[in-house]
Design a protein around this motif. Sequence first.
Motif, short mmCIF file in Angstrom:
data_model
loop_
_atom_site.label_atom_id
_atom_site.label_comp_id
_atom_site.label_asym_id
_atom_site.label_seq_id
_atom_site.Cartn_x
_atom_site.Cartn_y
_atom_site.Cartn_z
N GLN A 1 26.34 -0.47 -27.64
CA GLN A 1 24.93 -0.84 -27.75
C GLN A 1 24.80 -2.04 -28.68
O GLN A 1 25.39 -2.05 -29.77
CB GLN A 1 24.10 0.33 -28.26
N LEU A 2 24.03 -3.03 -28.24
CA LEU A 2 23.69 -4.18 -29.06
C LEU A 2 22.17 -4.23 -29.17
O LEU A 2 21.48 -4.24 -28.15
CB LEU A 2 24.19 -5.48 -28.43
N VAL A 3 21.66 -4.26 -30.38
CA VAL A 3 20.22 -4.26 -30.59
C VAL A 3 19.84 -5.45 -31.46
O VAL A 3 20.23 -5.52 -32.63
CB VAL A 3 19.75 -2.95 -31.24
N GLU A 4 19.07 -6.38 -30.87
CA GLU A 4 18.62 -7.55 -31.61
C GLU A 4 17.31 -7.26 -32.33
O GLU A 4 16.49 -6.44 -31.87
CB GLU A 4 18.41 -8.75 -30.68
N SER A 5 17.10 -7.95 -33.42
CA SER A 5 15.84 -7.87 -34.15
C SER A 5 15.66 -9.16 -34.95
O SER A 5 16.59 -9.96 -35.07
CB SER A 5 15.82 -6.66 -35.09
N GLY A 6 14.45 -9.34 -35.48
CA GLY A 6 14.20 -10.49 -36.34
C GLY A 6 13.41 -11.61 -35.71
O GLY A 6 13.08 -12.59 -36.39
N GLY A 7 13.11 -11.51 -34.43
CA GLY A 7 12.32 -12.55 -33.80
C GLY A 7 10.87 -12.51 -34.25
O GLY A 7 10.44 -11.60 -34.94
N GLY A 8 10.13 -13.54 -33.85
CA GLY A 8 8.72 -13.58 -34.20
C GLY A 8 8.15 -14.97 -34.02
O GLY A 8 8.77 -15.84 -33.41
N LEU A 9 6.97 -15.16 -34.57
CA LEU A 9 6.27 -16.43 -34.50
C LEU A 9 6.49 -17.18 -35.81
O LEU A 9 6.30 -16.62 -36.90
CB LEU A 9 4.77 -16.20 -34.28
N VAL A 10 6.90 -18.44 -35.71
CA VAL A 10 7.16 -19.26 -36.90
C VAL A 10 6.66 -20.67 -36.64
O VAL A 10 6.68 -21.14 -35.49
CB VAL A 10 8.66 -19.25 -37.25
N GLN A 11 6.23 -21.34 -37.69
CA GLN A 11 5.76 -22.71 -37.56
C GLN A 11 6.94 -23.68 -37.47
O GLN A 11 8.04 -23.37 -37.97
CB GLN A 11 4.88 -23.08 -38.74
N PRO A 12 6.75 -24.83 -36.87
CA PRO A 12 7.81 -25.85 -36.85
C PRO A 12 8.30 -26.15 -38.26
O PRO A 12 7.49 -26.27 -39.19
CB PRO A 12 7.13 -27.05 -36.21
#
Length: 125
Positions: free
Chosen positions: A2-13
């Motif tokens: 199992q591989l579980v990604e996390s940490g994404g989101g909305l960020v400004q340039p």
Amino acid sequence: VQLVESGGGLVQPGGSLRLSCTVSGLPLRSTSFCWFRQAPGKEREAVADLFRSGYNPNYADSVKGRFTISRDNAKNTVYLEMNSLQPEDTGVYYCAASGTIIWSMRMKAGGYGYWGQGTEVTVSS
């Protein structure tokens, strides 16, 4: 496995994010990992990889100097540190792994047999 990604989101340039890929069922030390991304309407592309137990990561030209891939064997986690993010970095980011990949298949999607579900990154003001 199992591989579980996390940490994404909305960020400004210009901002930063750190993605994590928590791994179970694979020996991290000897496994090759690659981060891919897929932008809307575009093909999946590799951005960074670690080949087996080596310490020489490889990066796509578009992210060199901005992204850093690393692994923490004790935490069973692979990271992608992303700095100076730009709108063109927007997409779904996937962690992929292989215990048997050969050198010529590095950073090619077909070389990796295990994939996470992806985490979405949006770079926008």
